[in-house]
Design a protein around this motif. Structure first.
Motif, short mmCIF file in Angstrom:
data_model
loop_
_atom_site.label_atom_id
_atom_site.label_comp_id
_atom_site.label_asym_id
_atom_site.label_seq_id
_atom_site.Cartn_x
_atom_site.Cartn_y
_atom_site.Cartn_z
N ASN A 281 0.86 -1.18 0.00
CA ASN A 281 0.00 0.00 0.00
C ASN A 281 0.90 1.24 0.00
OD1 ASN A 281 -2.39 -1.52 0.16
ND2 ASN A 281 -2.27 -1.64 2.40
N SER A 282 0.30 2.40 -0.18
CA SER A 282 1.08 3.64 -0.17
C SER A 282 1.48 3.99 1.26
CB SER A 282 0.28 4.79 -0.77
OG SER A 282 0.04 4.55 -2.14
N LEU A 283 2.75 4.37 1.41
CA LEU A 283 3.24 4.83 2.71
C LEU A 283 3.03 6.34 2.78
CD1 LEU A 283 4.77 4.60 5.39
CD2 LEU A 283 6.91 4.70 4.09
N THR A 284 2.01 6.75 3.51
CA THR A 284 1.67 8.17 3.57
C THR A 284 2.15 8.84 4.85
OG1 THR A 284 -0.50 7.63 4.51
CG2 THR A 284 -0.36 7.86 2.11
N THR A 285 2.36 8.05 5.92
CA THR A 285 2.74 8.64 7.21
C THR A 285 3.89 7.86 7.83
OG1 THR A 285 0.44 9.31 7.59
CG2 THR A 285 1.91 9.30 9.50
N LEU A 286 4.90 8.57 8.27
CA LEU A 286 5.99 7.98 9.04
C LEU A 286 5.61 8.04 10.51
CD1 LEU A 286 8.98 9.72 7.21
CD2 LEU A 286 8.23 7.35 6.92
N LYS A 287 5.54 6.87 11.15
CA LYS A 287 5.05 6.81 12.52
C LYS A 287 6.19 6.62 13.52
CE LYS A 287 0.50 5.06 11.21
NZ LYS A 287 -0.51 3.98 11.39
N ARG A 288 6.08 7.33 14.59
CA ARG A 288 7.13 7.29 15.62
C ARG A 288 7.32 5.87 16.14
NH1 ARG A 288 9.49 10.98 19.20
NH2 ARG A 288 10.08 10.11 21.21
N GLY A 289 8.58 5.43 16.13
CA GLY A 289 8.92 4.11 16.64
C GLY A 289 8.80 3.01 15.60
N SER A 290 8.22 3.29 14.44
CA SER A 290 8.08 2.26 13.41
C SER A 290 9.39 2.13 12.63
CB SER A 290 6.94 2.61 12.45
OG SER A 290 5.70 2.59 13.12
N ALA A 291 9.67 0.92 12.18
CA ALA A 291 10.91 0.66 11.44
C ALA A 291 10.65 0.65 9.93
CB ALA A 291 11.50 -0.68 11.88
N TYR A 292 11.64 1.11 9.19
CA TYR A 292 11.51 1.22 7.73
C TYR A 292 12.79 0.77 7.05
CZ TYR A 292 7.51 4.10 9.06
OH TYR A 292 6.33 4.53 9.61
N GLU B 230 18.69 14.59 6.04
CA GLU B 230 18.17 15.81 6.66
C GLU B 230 16.84 15.56 7.35
OE1 GLU B 230 18.35 19.41 4.33
OE2 GLU B 230 19.83 18.53 2.98
N ALA B 231 16.13 14.52 6.94
CA ALA B 231 14.89 14.17 7.62
C ALA B 231 15.21 13.86 9.09
CB ALA B 231 14.25 12.95 6.95
N SER B 232 14.73 14.70 9.98
CA SER B 232 15.19 14.68 11.37
C SER B 232 14.78 13.42 12.13
CB SER B 232 14.67 15.91 12.12
OG SER B 232 13.24 15.93 12.09
N GLY B 233 13.84 12.65 11.58
CA GLY B 233 13.38 11.48 12.32
C GLY B 233 14.29 10.27 12.20
N PHE B 234 15.10 10.22 11.13
CA PHE B 234 16.06 9.12 10.99
C PHE B 234 17.38 9.58 11.60
CE2 PHE B 234 13.41 8.19 7.07
CZ PHE B 234 12.72 7.15 7.66
N LEU B 235 17.80 8.94 12.67
CA LEU B 235 18.91 9.43 13.46
C LEU B 235 20.23 8.74 13.18
CD1 LEU B 235 17.06 9.87 16.88
CD2 LEU B 235 17.35 11.52 15.02
N MET B 236 20.33 8.04 12.05
CA MET B 236 21.60 7.38 11.73
C MET B 236 21.96 7.63 10.28
SD MET B 236 20.51 3.35 11.50
CE MET B 236 22.10 2.90 10.83
N ALA B 237 23.27 7.56 9.97
CA ALA B 237 23.73 7.76 8.60
C ALA B 237 23.27 6.60 7.73
CB ALA B 237 25.25 7.87 8.57
N ALA C 235 8.03 15.10 5.21
CA ALA C 235 9.21 14.82 6.03
C ALA C 235 10.44 14.50 5.19
CB ALA C 235 8.91 13.66 6.97
N LEU C 236 10.23 13.89 4.00
CA LEU C 236 11.36 13.44 3.18
C LEU C 236 11.65 14.38 2.00
CD1 LEU C 236 10.45 9.65 3.12
CD2 LEU C 236 12.16 10.79 4.55
#
Length: 209
Positions: free
Chosen positions: A99-110, A121-128, A151-152
Protein backbone atom coordinates in the motif's frame (compact mmCIF):
# COMPACT_ATOMS: atom_id res chain seq x y z
CA UNK A 1 -11.63 116.68 -106.57
CA UNK A 2 -13.53 116.35 -103.29
CA UNK A 3 -15.52 113.42 -104.64
CA UNK A 4 -12.40 111.68 -105.84
CA UNK A 5 -10.77 112.12 -102.41
CA UNK A 6 -13.84 110.77 -100.56
CA UNK A 7 -13.98 107.81 -102.88
CA UNK A 8 -10.32 106.98 -102.24
CA UNK A 9 -10.84 107.21 -98.46
CA UNK A 10 -13.84 104.91 -98.68
CA UNK A 11 -11.94 102.33 -100.77
CA UNK A 12 -9.04 102.47 -98.35
CA UNK A 13 -11.36 101.89 -95.33
CA UNK A 14 -13.05 98.92 -97.05
CA UNK A 15 -9.71 97.43 -97.96
CA UNK A 16 -8.45 97.69 -94.36
CA UNK A 17 -11.67 96.19 -92.98
CA UNK A 18 -11.42 93.27 -95.35
CA UNK A 19 -7.80 92.63 -94.44
CA UNK A 20 -8.44 92.80 -90.69
CA UNK A 21 -11.48 90.56 -90.87
CA UNK A 22 -9.55 87.82 -92.62
CA UNK A 23 -6.73 87.84 -90.13
CA UNK A 24 -9.02 87.75 -87.04
CA UNK A 25 -10.76 84.53 -88.05
CA UNK A 26 -9.26 81.82 -85.84
CA UNK A 27 -9.35 78.28 -86.97
CA UNK A 28 -11.25 76.16 -84.50
CA UNK A 29 -8.96 74.37 -82.09
CA UNK A 30 -9.88 70.72 -81.95
CA UNK A 31 -11.00 69.72 -78.52
CA UNK A 32 -8.69 67.09 -77.10
CA UNK A 33 -10.79 64.07 -76.12
CA UNK A 34 -9.61 62.60 -72.81
CA UNK A 35 -7.85 59.31 -73.27
CA UNK A 36 -9.94 56.72 -71.45
CA UNK A 37 -8.11 55.21 -68.46
CA UNK A 38 -7.78 51.48 -69.03
CA UNK A 39 -9.49 49.38 -66.41
CA UNK A 40 -6.98 47.21 -64.56
CA UNK A 41 -8.37 43.82 -63.76
CA UNK A 42 -6.79 42.44 -60.59
CA UNK A 43 -5.67 38.89 -60.92
CA UNK A 44 -6.99 36.58 -58.24
CA UNK A 45 -4.34 35.81 -55.65
CA UNK A 46 -3.80 32.04 -55.69
CA UNK A 47 -4.64 30.37 -52.37
CA UNK A 48 -1.49 28.96 -50.76
CA UNK A 49 -1.28 25.22 -50.83
CA UNK A 50 -1.78 24.06 -47.24
CA UNK A 51 1.29 22.40 -45.83
CA UNK A 52 0.76 19.00 -44.29
CA UNK A 53 0.21 19.21 -40.55
CA UNK A 54 2.75 17.28 -38.52
CA UNK A 55 0.90 15.19 -36.00
CA UNK A 56 2.35 14.94 -32.52
CA UNK A 57 3.87 11.59 -31.76
CA UNK A 58 1.56 9.64 -29.50
CA UNK A 59 2.70 8.96 -25.96
CA UNK A 60 4.33 5.55 -26.05
CA UNK A 61 2.18 2.99 -24.34
CA UNK A 62 3.53 -0.13 -22.66
CA UNK A 63 3.39 -3.17 -24.89
CA UNK A 64 2.15 -6.37 -23.34
CA UNK A 65 5.50 -8.13 -23.71
CA UNK A 66 7.54 -5.31 -22.15
CA UNK A 67 5.18 -4.03 -19.43
CA UNK A 68 6.30 -4.38 -15.84
CA UNK A 69 3.36 -6.70 -15.15
CA UNK A 70 4.31 -9.01 -18.03
CA UNK A 71 8.04 -9.15 -17.28
CA UNK A 72 7.49 -9.72 -13.53
CA UNK A 73 4.45 -11.94 -13.84
CA UNK A 74 6.10 -14.79 -11.89
CA UNK A 75 6.74 -12.60 -8.81
CA UNK A 76 4.01 -9.97 -9.18
CA UNK A 77 1.89 -11.22 -6.27
CA UNK A 78 4.81 -10.72 -3.83
CA UNK A 79 6.21 -7.58 -5.47
CA UNK A 80 6.68 -4.53 -3.25
CA UNK A 81 8.78 -2.37 -5.60
CA UNK A 82 10.43 -2.61 -9.00
CA UNK A 83 12.94 0.08 -9.90
CA UNK A 84 15.72 0.94 -12.32
CA UNK A 85 17.99 3.77 -13.39
CA UNK A 86 17.50 4.29 -17.13
CA UNK A 87 19.61 6.91 -18.93
CA UNK A 88 20.32 8.63 -15.62
CA UNK A 89 16.63 8.75 -14.63
CA UNK A 90 15.24 6.72 -11.75
CA UNK A 91 12.00 4.84 -12.37
CA UNK A 92 9.82 2.98 -9.89
CA UNK A 93 6.75 0.74 -9.78
CA UNK A 94 4.78 -0.03 -6.62
CA UNK A 95 3.66 -3.65 -6.68
CA UNK A 96 0.36 -5.15 -5.51
CA UNK A 97 2.04 -6.39 -2.31
CA UNK A 98 2.31 -2.82 -0.99
CA UNK A 99 0.00 0.00 0.00
CA UNK A 100 1.08 3.64 -0.17
CA UNK A 101 3.24 4.83 2.71
CA UNK A 102 1.67 8.17 3.57
CA UNK A 103 2.74 8.64 7.21
CA UNK A 104 5.99 7.98 9.04
CA UNK A 105 5.05 6.81 12.52
CA UNK A 106 7.13 7.29 15.62
CA UNK A 107 8.92 4.11 16.64
CA UNK A 108 8.08 2.26 13.41
CA UNK A 109 10.91 0.66 11.44
CA UNK A 110 11.51 1.22 7.73
CA UNK A 111 13.74 -0.08 4.98
CA UNK A 112 15.36 2.86 3.19
CA UNK A 113 16.98 3.01 -0.24
CA UNK A 114 19.56 5.78 -0.64
CA UNK A 115 21.56 6.75 -3.73
CA UNK A 116 24.57 7.74 -1.60
CA UNK A 117 26.11 7.66 1.85
CA UNK A 118 24.49 10.53 3.72
CA UNK A 119 23.26 11.73 7.07
CA UNK A 120 19.64 12.40 6.08
CA UNK A 121 18.17 15.81 6.66
CA UNK A 122 14.89 14.17 7.62
CA UNK A 123 15.19 14.68 11.37
CA UNK A 124 13.38 11.48 12.32
CA UNK A 125 16.06 9.12 10.99
CA UNK A 126 18.91 9.43 13.46
CA UNK A 127 21.60 7.38 11.73
CA UNK A 128 23.73 7.76 8.60
CA UNK A 129 22.61 5.89 5.49
CA UNK A 130 24.68 3.69 3.22
CA UNK A 131 24.26 3.56 -0.53
CA UNK A 132 21.51 1.12 -1.53
CA UNK A 133 19.19 -0.66 0.91
CA UNK A 134 20.39 -0.36 4.46
CA UNK A 135 22.41 -3.44 5.38
CA UNK A 136 21.90 -2.84 9.09
CA UNK A 137 18.21 -3.67 8.76
CA UNK A 138 15.15 -1.51 9.30
CA UNK A 139 15.70 1.98 10.69
CA UNK A 140 13.18 3.50 13.11
CA UNK A 141 11.53 6.87 12.68
CA UNK A 142 12.11 8.60 16.01
CA UNK A 143 10.37 11.95 15.52
CA UNK A 144 6.67 12.66 15.86
CA UNK A 145 4.34 11.20 13.25
CA UNK A 146 4.80 13.05 9.97
CA UNK A 147 3.51 12.95 6.41
CA UNK A 148 6.14 11.08 4.43
CA UNK A 149 6.17 13.38 1.40
CA UNK A 150 6.69 16.41 3.66
CA UNK A 151 9.21 14.82 6.03
CA UNK A 152 11.36 13.44 3.18
CA UNK A 153 11.17 16.43 0.83
CA UNK A 154 14.65 17.69 1.71
CA UNK A 155 16.11 14.26 0.89
CA UNK A 156 14.02 13.54 -2.22
CA UNK A 157 17.09 13.25 -4.49
CA UNK A 158 18.89 10.78 -2.21
CA UNK A 159 16.18 8.85 -0.35
CA UNK A 160 14.25 7.37 -3.26
CA UNK A 161 12.29 4.55 -1.61
CA UNK A 162 11.06 3.83 1.91
CA UNK A 163 9.26 0.60 2.81
CA UNK A 164 7.33 -0.12 5.97
CA UNK A 165 4.82 -2.71 7.18
CA UNK A 166 1.22 -2.15 8.22
CA UNK A 167 0.32 -4.48 11.10
CA UNK A 168 -3.39 -3.91 10.55
CA UNK A 169 -3.60 -4.82 6.84
CA UNK A 170 -0.61 -7.17 7.09
CA UNK A 171 0.82 -5.61 3.95
CA UNK A 172 3.92 -3.63 3.15
CA UNK A 173 3.74 0.11 2.61
CA UNK A 174 5.92 1.90 0.08
CA UNK A 175 6.99 5.51 -0.55
CA UNK A 176 8.55 6.69 -3.83
CA UNK A 177 10.31 10.05 -4.02
CA UNK A 178 8.93 12.73 -6.38
CA UNK A 179 12.31 12.42 -8.14
CA UNK A 180 11.31 8.94 -9.31
CA UNK A 181 9.39 8.60 -12.58
CA UNK A 182 6.73 5.92 -13.08
CA UNK A 183 8.13 2.68 -14.52
CA UNK A 184 5.92 1.31 -17.28
CA UNK A 185 8.19 -0.97 -19.29
CA UNK A 186 11.24 -3.14 -18.74
CA UNK A 187 12.92 -3.32 -22.12
CA UNK A 188 15.37 -6.01 -23.29
CA UNK A 189 18.84 -5.07 -22.01
CA UNK A 190 17.51 -2.99 -19.08
CA UNK A 191 19.14 -3.53 -15.69
CA UNK A 192 16.43 -3.48 -13.03
CA UNK A 193 15.83 -4.49 -9.40
CA UNK A 194 12.91 -5.74 -7.39
CA UNK A 195 12.13 -5.71 -3.69
CA UNK A 196 9.76 -8.55 -3.05
CA UNK A 197 8.81 -11.28 -0.60
CA UNK A 198 6.85 -11.94 2.55
CA UNK A 199 7.20 -10.15 5.91
CA UNK A 200 9.26 -9.60 7.84
CA UNK A 201 12.19 -9.55 5.40
CA UNK A 202 11.54 -9.05 1.68
CA UNK A 203 14.62 -9.41 -0.48
CA UNK A 204 16.26 -7.25 -3.15
CA UNK A 205 17.04 -8.93 -6.46
CA UNK A 206 18.73 -7.28 -9.46
CA UNK A 207 19.26 -8.54 -13.01
CA UNK A 208 19.46 -7.58 -16.68
CA UNK A 209 16.50 -8.57 -18.74
Amino acid sequence: MKKVAILLVAITVLFLMAACGGDSTDEPTPTDSPTPTPTITEEATPSPTPEPTQEASPTPQPTSGNSVEAVLADKLSKLVLAYAEVNGEWQGFKGPNANSLTTLKRGSAYWIYSTEEIMPEASGFLMALNEGWQEAGPIAWMAEDATSITALQADKDSILFVIGFDNVSKKFTAYMSPSVSPMMNIMPGDYYCTFAGNPPAPQESCQTR
